[in-house]
Design a protein around this motif. Structure first.
Motif, PDB file in Angstrom:
ATOM      1  N   LEU A   1      26.132   1.178   4.599  1.00 49.48           N
ATOM      2  CA  LEU A   1      24.761   1.249   4.441  1.00 49.48           C
ATOM      3  C   LEU A   1      24.183   1.845   5.931  1.00 49.48           C
ATOM      4  CD1 LEU A   1      23.274  -0.675   1.692  1.00 49.48           C
ATOM      5  CD2 LEU A   1      23.630   1.680   1.605  1.00 49.48           C
TER       6      LEU A   1
ATOM      7  N   LEU B   1      16.559   4.482   1.862  1.00 56.23           N
ATOM      8  CA  LEU B   1      16.806   3.750   0.642  1.00 56.23           C
ATOM      9  C   LEU B   1      16.416   2.457   1.013  1.00 56.23           C
ATOM     10  CD1 LEU B   1      18.579   3.107  -1.678  1.00 56.23           C
ATOM     11  CD2 LEU B   1      20.521   2.833  -0.044  1.00 56.23           C
TER      12      LEU B   1
ATOM     13  N   CYS C   1      16.691  -1.743  -0.381  1.00 56.51           N
ATOM     14  CA  CYS C   1      17.502  -2.505  -1.133  1.00 56.51           C
ATOM     15  C   CYS C   1      16.864  -3.871  -0.961  1.00 56.51           C
ATOM     16  CB  CYS C   1      18.891  -2.966  -0.194  1.00 56.51           C
ATOM     17  SG  CYS C   1      19.938  -1.374  -0.281  1.00 56.51           S
TER      18      CYS C   1
ATOM     19  N   GLU D   1      17.249  -7.825  -2.387  1.00 48.62           N
ATOM     20  CA  GLU D   1      18.190  -8.810  -2.995  1.00 48.62           C
ATOM     21  C   GLU D   1      17.740 -10.061  -3.511  1.00 48.62           C
ATOM     22  OE1 GLU D   1      21.812 -11.247  -1.148  1.00 48.62           O
ATOM     23  OE2 GLU D   1      21.872  -9.155  -0.644  1.00 48.62           O
TER      24      GLU D   1
ATOM     25  N   TYR E   1      27.174  -3.343   3.160  1.00 47.58           N
ATOM     26  CA  TYR E   1      25.918  -3.180   4.195  1.00 47.58           C
ATOM     27  C   TYR E   1      26.478  -2.599   5.192  1.00 47.58           C
ATOM     28  CZ  TYR E   1      23.622  -6.291   0.586  1.00 47.58           C
ATOM     29  OH  TYR E   1      22.880  -6.784  -0.267  1.00 47.58           O
TER      30      TYR E   1
ATOM     31  N   GLU F   1      21.107  -7.137  -6.796  1.00 47.62           N
ATOM     32  CA  GLU F   1      20.373  -6.151  -5.572  1.00 47.62           C
ATOM     33  C   GLU F   1      19.705  -4.945  -6.534  1.00 47.62           C
ATOM     34  OE1 GLU F   1      22.270  -3.218  -3.324  1.00 47.62           O
ATOM     35  OE2 GLU F   1      22.164  -4.939  -1.909  1.00 47.62           O
ATOM     36  N   HIS F   2      18.593  -4.666  -6.073  1.00 47.81           N
ATOM     37  CA  HIS F   2      17.890  -3.565  -6.686  1.00 47.81           C
ATOM     38  C   HIS F   2      17.668  -2.445  -5.656  1.00 47.81           C
ATOM     39  CE1 HIS F   2      16.746  -5.718 -10.284  1.00 47.81           C
ATOM     40  NE2 HIS F   2      16.772  -6.790  -9.453  1.00 47.81           N
ATOM     41  N   ARG F   3      17.787  -1.285  -5.918  1.00 47.50           N
ATOM     42  CA  ARG F   3      17.686  -0.135  -4.806  1.00 47.50           C
ATOM     43  C   ARG F   3      16.760   0.943  -5.406  1.00 47.50           C
ATOM     44  NH1 ARG F   3      23.857   0.707  -2.360  1.00 47.50           N
ATOM     45  NH2 ARG F   3      24.184  -1.404  -1.839  1.00 47.50           N
TER      46      ARG F   3
ATOM     47  N   GLU G   1      23.784  -1.004 -13.091  1.00 48.17           N
ATOM     48  CA  GLU G   1      23.031  -1.932 -11.764  1.00 48.17           C
ATOM     49  C   GLU G   1      23.447  -3.352 -12.116  1.00 48.17           C
ATOM     50  OE1 GLU G   1      19.234  -2.970  -9.763  1.00 48.17           O
ATOM     51  OE2 GLU G   1      19.044  -1.614 -11.053  1.00 48.17           O
TER      52      GLU G   1
ATOM     53  N   THR H   1      26.358  -5.012  -9.634  1.00 48.44           N
ATOM     54  CA  THR H   1      26.143  -6.095  -8.630  1.00 48.44           C
ATOM     55  C   THR H   1      26.784  -7.341  -8.948  1.00 48.44           C
ATOM     56  OG1 THR H   1      23.857  -5.139  -8.324  1.00 48.44           O
ATOM     57  CG2 THR H   1      24.111  -7.322  -7.514  1.00 48.44           C
TER      58      THR H   1
END
Length: 292
Positions: A107, A230, A232, A234, A104, A239-241, A84, A88
């Motif tokens: 997504l 999902l 997201c 930032e 994005y 960025e964490h998901r 991750e 990123t």
């Protein structure tokens, strides 16, 4: 000193755990290599985090050293975290902002319900080109990106707005400070507020503004986006998901925040007040310098 690779801390932790498993099985490096059909140098490089490791490598190592399923799961979790961070940071540094914006867009293309809570900037789905240019230029400096592709990034972000007319559902919640930050010039923000007015009339867009002073049931800690299930988040550096139960927590927080939002005519009135205040700032005559 050269910069550390993104995810290096997690990779080094993996290496230490791999060595502990080998030593716990009372194996020399060459013995483990023979069991796995690897070179002895590969075993050494993995333990020292000097070579990339795959999930298959981890599974084989754990099996050869008679490790437990929990140990395997912990190692795979560390690998996920390392990937991750690497993904990123390298994406931003090497591919520029147009690539980020395209990601994005993808997504949104794959989702049917898009929920955004913004405490920093107007959502890209509703940005004017001028507003987007200021924001992306600031990000270029802030993130110290090596690729300068502002024009392409703005164009890619603007492409995203076609999805507003695609049948997808959008729930966009903006904290009022977003419309008051001095990030963009007053004239740019005034045009941006006009754009928000138009979005209120879109049938598939639910736009809300979280007013300053409104009673809140929880603290709006940070911006987040939800693409179906999902999430997201930032931050300045990555960025964490999240999915599953973690995503459900964000969905509940979104609904709670929404209960305090101004919508419809109330939101329009708030936008008018903000635009009027910006008009006054724009028309304010320049003050002559004080001479001593």
């Amino acid at each position: 000193m050269s910069p550390r690779q993104a995810g290096a801390d997690h990779l080094e932790a993996i290496g230490r755990r791999l060595r502990a498993l080998r030593e716990g099985a009372e194996l020399e490096g060459k013995d483990l290599a023979a069991r796995l059909g690897w070179s002895a140098s590969k075993v050494s490089r993995l333990e020292l985090a000097r070579q990339g490791i795959s999930p298959a490598d981890i599974a084989a190592w754990v099996a050869a050293t008679q490790g437990t399923p929990d140990e395997r799961a912990q190692l795979l979790g560390l690998l996920d975290q390392a990937r991750e961070e690497e993904h990123t940071l390298r994406r931003r540094a090497r591919h520029g902002q147009a690539a980020i914006q395209a990601g994005y867009n993808t997504l949104i293309e794959r989702a049917s319900l898009i929920r955004l809570f913004q405490t920093a900037v107007v959502p890209g789905l509703l940005q004017t080109p001028e507003y987007a240019r200021v924001i992306l230029t600031a990000a270029q400096r802030q993130l110290q990106l090596s690729v300068e592709d502002i024009d392409a990034a703005v164009a890619t972000r603007m492409e995203r707005q076609k999805y507003l007319y695609s049948g997808r559902r959008f729930e966009l919640l903006i904290a009022e400070p977003v419309l008051r930050w001095g990030i963009v010039p007053p004239a740019v923000m005034r045009d941006q507020i006009d754009r928000l007015h138009g979005a209120i009339g879109l049938a598939n867009v639910r736009l809300g503004i979280l007013p300053l002073g409104a009673p809140l049931e929880l603290v709006p800690l940070h911006t987040f986006a939800m693409y179906d299930d999902l999430v997201c988040v930032e931050t300045f550096g990555r960025e964490h998901r999240y999915t599953g139960s973690e995503a459900e927590t964000y969905a509940a927080a979104f609904d709670t925040l929404w209960s305090s939002a101004a919508t419809g005519h109330e939101a329009r009135r708030l936008l008018v007040r903000l635009a009027d205040a910006l008009s006054g700032a724009t028309n304010q005559p320049e003050q002559a310098p004080v001479r001593h």
